[in-house]
Design an enzyme around this catalytic site. Structure first.
Site, PDB file in Angstrom:
ATOM      1  N   ASP A 199       0.840  -1.195   0.000  1.00  0.00           N
ATOM      2  CA  ASP A 199       0.000   0.000   0.000  1.00  0.00           C
ATOM      3  C   ASP A 199       0.877   1.247   0.000  1.00  0.00           C
ATOM      4  O   ASP A 199       1.825   1.354   0.791  1.00  0.00           O
ATOM      5  CB  ASP A 199      -0.916   0.014   1.230  1.00  0.00           C
ATOM      6  CG  ASP A 199      -1.867  -1.174   1.236  1.00  0.00           C
ATOM      7  OD1 ASP A 199      -2.377  -1.521   0.160  1.00  0.00           O
ATOM      8  OD2 ASP A 199      -2.073  -1.744   2.322  1.00  0.00           O
ATOM      9  N   ASP A 213       0.470   5.163   0.477  1.00  0.00           N
ATOM     10  CA  ASP A 213      -0.401   6.254   0.895  1.00  0.00           C
ATOM     11  C   ASP A 213       0.313   7.592   0.741  1.00  0.00           C
ATOM     12  O   ASP A 213       1.502   7.719   1.053  1.00  0.00           O
ATOM     13  CB  ASP A 213      -0.839   6.074   2.347  1.00  0.00           C
ATOM     14  CG  ASP A 213      -1.667   4.801   2.544  1.00  0.00           C
ATOM     15  OD1 ASP A 213      -2.283   4.354   1.554  1.00  0.00           O
ATOM     16  OD2 ASP A 213      -1.678   4.271   3.664  1.00  0.00           O
ATOM     17  N   ASP A 272      -0.432   6.971  14.484  1.00  0.00           N
ATOM     18  CA  ASP A 272      -0.528   6.056  15.620  1.00  0.00           C
ATOM     19  C   ASP A 272       0.820   5.637  16.199  1.00  0.00           C
ATOM     20  O   ASP A 272       1.099   5.859  17.369  1.00  0.00           O
ATOM     21  CB  ASP A 272      -1.377   4.829  15.257  1.00  0.00           C
ATOM     22  CG  ASP A 272      -0.957   4.183  13.942  1.00  0.00           C
ATOM     23  OD1 ASP A 272       0.087   4.554  13.383  1.00  0.00           O
ATOM     24  OD2 ASP A 272      -1.690   3.290  13.473  1.00  0.00           O
TER      25      ASP A 272
END
Length: 476
Positions: A76, A78, A166
């Site tokens: 992925d 991003d 996070d």
């Protein structure tokens, strides 16, 4: 890969200066790291360049950088930018706005989706904590009564965005303009030390989004990292907050947790930190109770199912979400089936009732779409049909669209210790035999031993009553 990373971090941080003394961001020039455009998605690079050309700042962020530095193939990519979602959407004709909780833009290139988000700032609630008199009207953020962030679309700078992420290793940014890596929270050092460390106060961050506890477990299972002591400390105490997360979101998280190729380790971590019972309450209760039967050991069965799934995924194969859920819930189905049969219910209706009860209980925790629950029922049903191989039944079962999944499920049962009289080996032979060999295999089985019901006897046909008037017998 990690040895080279430690050398890179030493150069950048002057032999791991303490976080208090260290000035962030740490900027790693292209000459000191191995990440190049060849390691990136060409489509992600296109997005970065187009945003830059339009006058916006744009960076790759998070997992794709972390995975490359660890030596894992990134999947992925991003992008984060100072452009608003509306500005991004206007810039890309092949994009769509999504999300209400977090406003995002998906830029599509065939099957690949590049997710683009805007730099986020502290939510309006945090900003106004010291100013209770300030109105929140018009500020696009909201929290539940439990403190969970329901909506957070307050935009800010890249520095603020890093603080809102996070874990430290997800606050790494790649700048395509000079090919440098920017570390805002000490993520490079934590990668080198194989540590999972949350950004900010762990209790506050888990309260904002309890799914972060699941993400910590997922990264520990996937990367083989240890969870930092302060990051791990509140998890057991705050695990109950998962009850306030929408079941649909938890369904997706379960697939990431147990369907990433590290299911066994993740399963043990979920139970160790008290999170598993909020994802599979019936299964956890059954495991804690110690219930087992001669034909099933619940924990052994689940671990065998996860082992098979891990091997498939690690070999580059796929696995269906419904199969994973069918494995996790099967012990509960067997227990309920036993209970309904003890009440005098026939085998098949008892199975259907047991499946319905288990699924109804489960969807309260993790929503299971009907497109998955129906195949799950079929796999469970086939476990009772596969022993019945007489006549044409074996050929009918072989043509069933769920046969292969049911057969794999059957093998897991056998490998976990369930004795089925060589049923798996028989079906293995039957699948690849020619028609004559298949008929011989059917003849070779002892029908009465392998199928208690056996072939049903035909009922004698009843004679139809004649409509013709009956002849009267003459009187004597």
């Amino acid at each position: 890969m990690l040895t080279g990373l430690k050398s890179l971090v030493r150069k950048a941080t002057s032999i791991f200066a303490s976080p208090k003394a260290q000035t962030y961001p740490i900027i790693i020039p292209r000459s000191d790291h191995s990440l190049s455009r060849q390691n990136l998605s060409p489509n992600a690079v296109k997005v970065l360049y187009r945003l830059n050309k339009a006058g916006f700042d744009a960076y790759l962020v998070g997992g794709c950088i972390r995975d490359h530095l660890i030596g894992v193939d990134a999947k992925d990519f991003d992008v984060v930018t100072n452009a608003t979602p509306e500005e991004i959407h206007d810039l890309f004709s092949n994009s769509r706005l999504i999300g209400r909780r977090f406003r995002l833009v998906h830029v599509t290139f065939g099957r690949e989706i590049i997710e683009v988000s805007t730099f986020r700032a502290p939510s309006a609630q945090e900003d106004s904590a010291s100013k209770p008199q300030e109105s929140l009207k018009g500020k696009d953020s909201a929290r539940s009564a439990h403190g969970i962030v329901l909506r957070d679309n307050v935009y800010g700078s890249i520095e603020e965005d890093a603080e809102r992420r996070d874990f430290t290793f997800n606050a790494l940014y790649y700048n395509v303009q000079d090919f440098s890596i920017h570390d805002y929270c000490g993520g490079l050092e934590d990668i080198a030390n194989k540590k999972i460390r949350i950004i900010g106060d762990a209790r506050q961050r888990y309260q904002e989004d309890p799914v972060r506890m699941l993400r910590a477990i997922r990264f520990a299972g996937k990367l083989g990292f240890d969870i930092d002591e302060e990051t791990a400390a509140p998890i057991k105490e705050m695990a109950h907050l998962l009850d306030h997360i929408p079941p649909a979101r938890l369904f997706e998280e379960v697939l990431k947790l147990l369907g990433s190729g590290n299911g066994i380790k993740t399963f043990h971590l979920l139970r160790q930190y008290g999170l598993f019972k909020y994802l599979f309450p019936d299964t956890e209760a059954l495991l804690v109770s110690g219930w087992k039967r001669d034909d099933i050991n619940p924990e052994a069965f689940i671990l065998q199912g996860l082992e098979n799934t891990d091997k498939r995924l690690q070999a580059g194969k796929t696995t269906a979400p419904y199969f994973l859920y069918a494995v996790m819930l099967w012990p509960s189905v067997v227990l309920r089936h036993e209970e309904f049969q003890s009440q005098g219910m026939p085998t098949t209706p008892a199975l259907h009732q047991a499946a319905s009860m288990v699924l109804d209980n489960q969807v309260a925790s993790t929503a299971i779409p009907r497109r998955f629950s129906t195949p799950m029922r079929e796999i469970w049903d086939m476990q009772f049909r596969l022993p019945k191989r007489y006549g044409k039944r074996a050929f009918v079962l072989l043509d069933h669209p769920r046969f292969r999944a049911a057969f794999d499920f059957l093998l897991i049962r056998e490998l976990s210790g369930t004795e089925l009289g060589g049923l798996g080996a028989w079906w293995e032979s039957f699948q690849f035999a020619n028609e004559n060999e298949q008929r011989e295999l059917i003849k070779s089985i002892d029908l009465r031993a392998n199928d208690k019901e056996g072939p049903k006897k035909r009922r004698p046909r009843r004679r139809k009553k004649s409509n013709a008037p009956q002849r009267e017998t003459p009187e004597e």
